[in-house]
Design an enzyme around this catalytic site. Sequence first.
Site, PDB file in Angstrom:
ATOM      1  N   GLU A  52       0.829  -1.203   0.000  1.00  0.00           N
ATOM      2  CA  GLU A  52       0.000   0.000   0.000  1.00  0.00           C
ATOM      3  C   GLU A  52       0.866   1.258   0.000  1.00  0.00           C
ATOM      4  O   GLU A  52       2.093   1.188   0.112  1.00  0.00           O
ATOM      5  CB  GLU A  52      -0.948  -0.032   1.207  1.00  0.00           C
ATOM      6  N   ALA A  54       0.718   5.731   1.045  1.00  0.00           N
ATOM      7  CA  ALA A  54       0.006   6.858   1.654  1.00  0.00           C
ATOM      8  C   ALA A  54      -0.884   7.538   0.622  1.00  0.00           C
ATOM      9  O   ALA A  54      -1.940   8.083   0.959  1.00  0.00           O
ATOM     10  CB  ALA A  54       0.999   7.847   2.253  1.00  0.00           C
ATOM     11  N   CYS A  61      -1.814  -4.806  -5.683  1.00  0.00           N
ATOM     12  CA  CYS A  61      -2.308  -6.038  -5.073  1.00  0.00           C
ATOM     13  C   CYS A  61      -1.219  -7.118  -5.074  1.00  0.00           C
ATOM     14  O   CYS A  61      -0.302  -7.104  -5.904  1.00  0.00           O
ATOM     15  CB  CYS A  61      -3.493  -6.579  -5.855  1.00  0.00           C
ATOM     16  N   GLU A  63      -1.523 -10.161  -6.053  1.00  0.00           N
ATOM     17  CA  GLU A  63      -1.563 -10.973  -7.271  1.00  0.00           C
ATOM     18  C   GLU A  63      -0.752 -10.336  -8.396  1.00  0.00           C
ATOM     19  O   GLU A  63       0.055 -10.989  -9.053  1.00  0.00           O
ATOM     20  CB  GLU A  63      -3.008 -11.158  -7.747  1.00  0.00           C
ATOM     21  N   CYS A  94      -9.396  -9.042  -7.064  1.00  0.00           N
ATOM     22  CA  CYS A  94     -10.144  -7.896  -7.580  1.00  0.00           C
ATOM     23  C   CYS A  94     -10.226  -7.969  -9.105  1.00  0.00           C
ATOM     24  O   CYS A  94      -9.539  -8.760  -9.754  1.00  0.00           O
ATOM     25  CB  CYS A  94      -9.498  -6.587  -7.119  1.00  0.00           C
TER      26      CYS A  94
HETATM   27 ZN   LIG Z   1      -6.170  -7.012  -7.225  1.00  0.00          ZN
END
Ligand SMILES: [Zn+2]
Length: 142
Positions: A52, A54, A61, A63, A94
């Site tokens: 991730e 800020a 992700c 994957e 996702c």
């Molecule tokens: Zn994803």
Amino acid sequence: MMRDRLDRDKIEELIRQAQESYRNAYAPYSQYPVGAAILFASQRIFCGCNVENASYGLTICAERNAIFQGIATGERLLRAVAIAVPTPDPAYPCGACRQVMREFAQDCPVFLVSGDGRRIETNLDALLPHAFGPEFKQGQGE
Ligand SMILES: [Zn+2]
């Protein structure tokens, strides 16, 4: 079917590596670590975790992280995908990751694993039916 040629031990190894990978997740904002492991046609496995930022939109992700690592070393064909989370319910990939998987496989098994080891076995074609893939680009100027 492709699955028949998938070695059971290799799948166990794939799932184990996905479970190890979520421990490295960088998820201070969502607190939702995810690990992924990708078995490529060469039989090599590449792993990834979510990373991730800020600036939230820059998050990648697990994957796609794993797929891109394989691609960066010359892999081009996915044979199987494992996605692991520490939570009670397995996580589905996702939409963006489904589309990226589809770039490098017409279909492949996808194993979703929860924190207590519960598994859902599905496949890419079920996750992304009627997909738009690279074959639609053939014939366009290279
Ligand atoms: Zn994803």
